[in-house]
Design a protein around this motif. Structure first.
Motif, PDB file in Angstrom:
ATOM      1  N   SER A 224      82.639  15.915 -70.792  1.00  0.00           N
ATOM      2  CA  SER A 224      81.531  16.857 -70.838  1.00  0.00           C
ATOM      3  C   SER A 224      80.716  16.605 -72.086  1.00  0.00           C
ATOM      4  N   ALA A 225      79.408  16.521 -71.937  1.00  0.00           N
ATOM      5  CA  ALA A 225      78.532  16.306 -73.082  1.00  0.00           C
ATOM      6  C   ALA A 225      77.292  17.164 -72.960  1.00  0.00           C
ATOM      7  N   SER A 226      76.917  17.804 -74.054  1.00  0.00           N
ATOM      8  CA  SER A 226      75.743  18.664 -74.067  1.00  0.00           C
ATOM      9  C   SER A 226      74.945  18.406 -75.329  1.00  0.00           C
ATOM     10  N   SER A 227      73.623  18.309 -75.197  1.00  0.00           N
ATOM     11  CA  SER A 227      72.755  18.033 -76.331  1.00  0.00           C
ATOM     12  C   SER A 227      71.644  19.071 -76.414  1.00  0.00           C
ATOM     13  N   GLY A 228      71.451  19.615 -77.620  1.00  0.00           N
ATOM     14  CA  GLY A 228      70.424  20.627 -77.822  1.00  0.00           C
ATOM     15  C   GLY A 228      70.938  21.734 -78.717  1.00  0.00           C
ATOM     16  N   ASN A 229      70.043  22.351 -79.502  1.00  0.00           N
ATOM     17  CA  ASN A 229      70.466  23.426 -80.374  1.00  0.00           C
ATOM     18  C   ASN A 229      71.107  24.561 -79.586  1.00  0.00           C
ATOM     19  N   SER A 230      72.182  25.116 -80.142  1.00  0.00           N
ATOM     20  CA  SER A 230      72.915  26.235 -79.539  1.00  0.00           C
ATOM     21  C   SER A 230      73.546  25.865 -78.201  1.00  0.00           C
ATOM     22  N   SER A 231      73.674  24.565 -77.914  1.00  0.00           N
ATOM     23  CA  SER A 231      74.263  24.131 -76.656  1.00  0.00           C
ATOM     24  C   SER A 231      75.779  24.300 -76.670  1.00  0.00           C
ATOM     25  N   THR A 232      76.372  24.296 -75.481  1.00  0.00           N
ATOM     26  CA  THR A 232      77.812  24.464 -75.322  1.00  0.00           C
ATOM     27  C   THR A 232      78.360  23.392 -74.387  1.00  0.00           C
ATOM     28  N   SER A 233      79.487  22.798 -74.781  1.00  0.00           N
ATOM     29  CA  SER A 233      80.149  21.800 -73.958  1.00  0.00           C
ATOM     30  C   SER A 233      81.627  22.136 -73.860  1.00  0.00           C
ATOM     31  N   ALA A 234      82.144  22.152 -72.640  1.00  0.00           N
ATOM     32  CA  ALA A 234      83.559  22.472 -72.443  1.00  0.00           C
ATOM     33  C   ALA A 234      84.160  21.541 -71.407  1.00  0.00           C
ATOM     34  N   SER A 235      85.343  21.024 -71.712  1.00  0.00           N
ATOM     35  CA  SER A 235      86.033  20.109 -70.807  1.00  0.00           C
ATOM     36  C   SER A 235      87.498  20.497 -70.739  1.00  0.00           C
ATOM     37  N   SER A 236      88.034  20.519 -69.515  1.00  0.00           N
ATOM     38  CA  SER A 236      89.426  20.906 -69.317  1.00  0.00           C
ATOM     39  C   SER A 236      90.164  19.841 -68.517  1.00  0.00           C
ATOM     40  N   GLY A 237      91.358  19.469 -69.002  1.00  0.00           N
ATOM     41  CA  GLY A 237      92.168  18.462 -68.311  1.00  0.00           C
ATOM     42  C   GLY A 237      92.774  17.520 -69.329  1.00  0.00           C
ATOM     43  N   ASN A 238      93.939  16.969 -69.006  1.00  0.00           N
ATOM     44  CA  ASN A 238      94.575  16.030 -69.914  1.00  0.00           C
ATOM     45  C   ASN A 238      93.677  14.826 -70.180  1.00  0.00           C
ATOM     46  N   TYR A 239      93.630  14.385 -71.435  1.00  0.00           N
ATOM     47  CA  TYR A 239      92.833  13.241 -71.876  1.00  0.00           C
ATOM     48  C   TYR A 239      91.325  13.483 -71.740  1.00  0.00           C
ATOM     49  N   SER A 240      90.908  14.732 -71.538  1.00  0.00           N
ATOM     50  CA  SER A 240      89.491  15.032 -71.383  1.00  0.00           C
ATOM     51  C   SER A 240      88.753  14.944 -72.718  1.00  0.00           C
ATOM     52  N   LYS A 241      87.420  14.848 -72.643  1.00  0.00           N
ATOM     53  CA  LYS A 241      86.572  14.729 -73.819  1.00  0.00           C
ATOM     54  C   LYS A 241      85.446  15.747 -73.732  1.00  0.00           C
ATOM     55  N   SER A 242      85.126  16.331 -74.880  1.00  0.00           N
ATOM     56  CA  SER A 242      84.012  17.263 -74.953  1.00  0.00           C
ATOM     57  C   SER A 242      83.190  16.960 -76.194  1.00  0.00           C
ATOM     58  N   ALA A 243      81.893  16.851 -76.032  1.00  0.00           N
ATOM     59  CA  ALA A 243      81.013  16.567 -77.162  1.00  0.00           C
ATOM     60  C   ALA A 243      79.744  17.387 -77.047  1.00  0.00           C
ATOM     61  N   SER A 244      79.345  17.993 -78.158  1.00  0.00           N
ATOM     62  CA  SER A 244      78.132  18.796 -78.198  1.00  0.00           C
ATOM     63  C   SER A 244      77.336  18.430 -79.438  1.00  0.00           C
ATOM     64  N   SER A 245      76.033  18.240 -79.268  1.00  0.00           N
ATOM     65  CA  SER A 245      75.173  17.853 -80.378  1.00  0.00           C
ATOM     66  C   SER A 245      74.009  18.822 -80.503  1.00  0.00           C
TER      67      SER A 245
END
Length: 327
Positions: A224-245
């Motif tokens: 899961s990746a989200s870009s933008g001020n006040s943005s939210t990124s959530a990822s669920s699951g083994n070995y998952s990745k979450s990134a927010s900028s």
């Protein structure tokens, strides 16, 4: 051929160094073996280079393209020219445009390999069947496609796009737009202020670009990746990745060996599970859990990234109650 290519953050691909504006050649093109690889649909790049890994995307020109094809739009050529760099919003917009380009607007039909197209405010488009395509353009428009390898694209304010099926894709571009894709290897992308992107299924990818955007992906190995001020990124699951900028952004990852990354002013990166890690920009916060092999929660702690004692943009884990730097 116009195509799109993903690179690591240092603009390498499988160890080969590229530069914008440069031309590279190889004697032969053999898909997944030799030659230069790229994707006709920019959304397919997300499956090879995840936005959560600091990926860089560029438009490219391919020559000497082989006729080989597999499940997606990946192609291989003997000559490549590296074009302009694209941000996440441009990648998503390119995915919408690609789906629209495949629609026969005058001959809409239903069934396997079907195409559905609708244009106009409050319009609706639906397509069902393997390899189906659905495209809708206009304010408050809706696009839905169901079936393996299906694609759904909706462009316009308040638009919605939904695609269900293995290898499916969903892309929505426009303010307050929504994109949802469900199925193994599915992709969901939404671009625009207040946009939302959600993808559910193993190996799924979710990307959302725009202020106040939200991105959520559920399933093992999901991204899961989200870009933008006040943005939210959530990822669920083994070995998952979450990134927010973006300033005040939040990134949360849940699952064993998952990782969470947040960039921007006063951002938060949280990773909960066994063997997790997180990193954040200076002035941000990281929250980590420590869980033993019997799934007992040993500790949960939060730390402020001061740039000295706790380094910025550095991966950390929690071990024996202490913050430990990891590669």
């Amino acid at each position: 051929m116009k195509a799109y290519k993903g690179f690591d953050s240092d603009m390498t691909c499988r160890g080969f160094q590229y530069e914008e504006g440069k031309v590279y050649k190889e004697p032969t093109a053999d898909l997944c073996k030799t030659g230069f690889h790229a994707c006709e649909d920019p959304l397919d790049c997300l499956g090879y280079y995840h936005p959560a890994d600091g990926t860089i995307y560029h438009e490219v020109e391919l020559d000497g393209v082989s006729a080989q094809r597999e499940g997606d739009t990946k192609v291989c050529g003997t000559k490549i020219k590296i074009g302009a760099k694209l941000d996440l919003a441009q990648v998503i917009k390119g995915g919408v445009d690609f789906v629209f380009s495949k629609v026969d607007w005058e001959n809409v039909k239903g069934g396997d390999s079907s195409t559905s197209a609708s244009s106009g405010n409050s319009s609706t488009s639906a397509s069902s069947g393997d390899f189906s395509t659905s495209a809708s353009s206009g304010n408050s428009s809706t696009s839905a496609s169901s079936g393996n390898y299906s694609k759904s694209a909706s462009s316009g304010n308040y638009s919605k796009s939904a695609s269900s099926g293995d290898y499916s894709k969903s892309a929505s571009s426009g303010d307050s737009s929504t994109s949802a894709s469900s199925g193994d290897f599915s992709t969901s992308a939404s671009s625009g202020d207040s946009s939302t992107s959600a993808s559910s299924g193993d190996f799924s990818t979710s990307a959302s670009s725009g202020d106040y955007s939200t991105s959520a992906s559920s399933g093992d190995f999901s991204t899961s990746a989200s870009s933008g001020n006040s943005s939210t990124s959530a990822s669920s699951g083994n070995y998952s990745k979450s990134a927010s900028s973006g300033n005040y952004s939040k990134s949360a990852s849940s699952g064993d060996y998952s990782k969470s990354e947040a960039k921007g002013k006063e951002c938060i990166a949280a990773a909960l599970g066994r063997g997790v890690k997180a990193r954040a920009s200076k002035g941000g916060w990281i929250a980590l859990s420590e869980i033993d092999e019997n799934d007992h929660i040993l500790d949960i702690k939060a730390f402020k990234v001061d740039g000295e004692k706790i380094k910025a943009d550095t991966w950390y884990s929690l071990k024996n109650g202490e913050l430990v730097e990891v590669k």
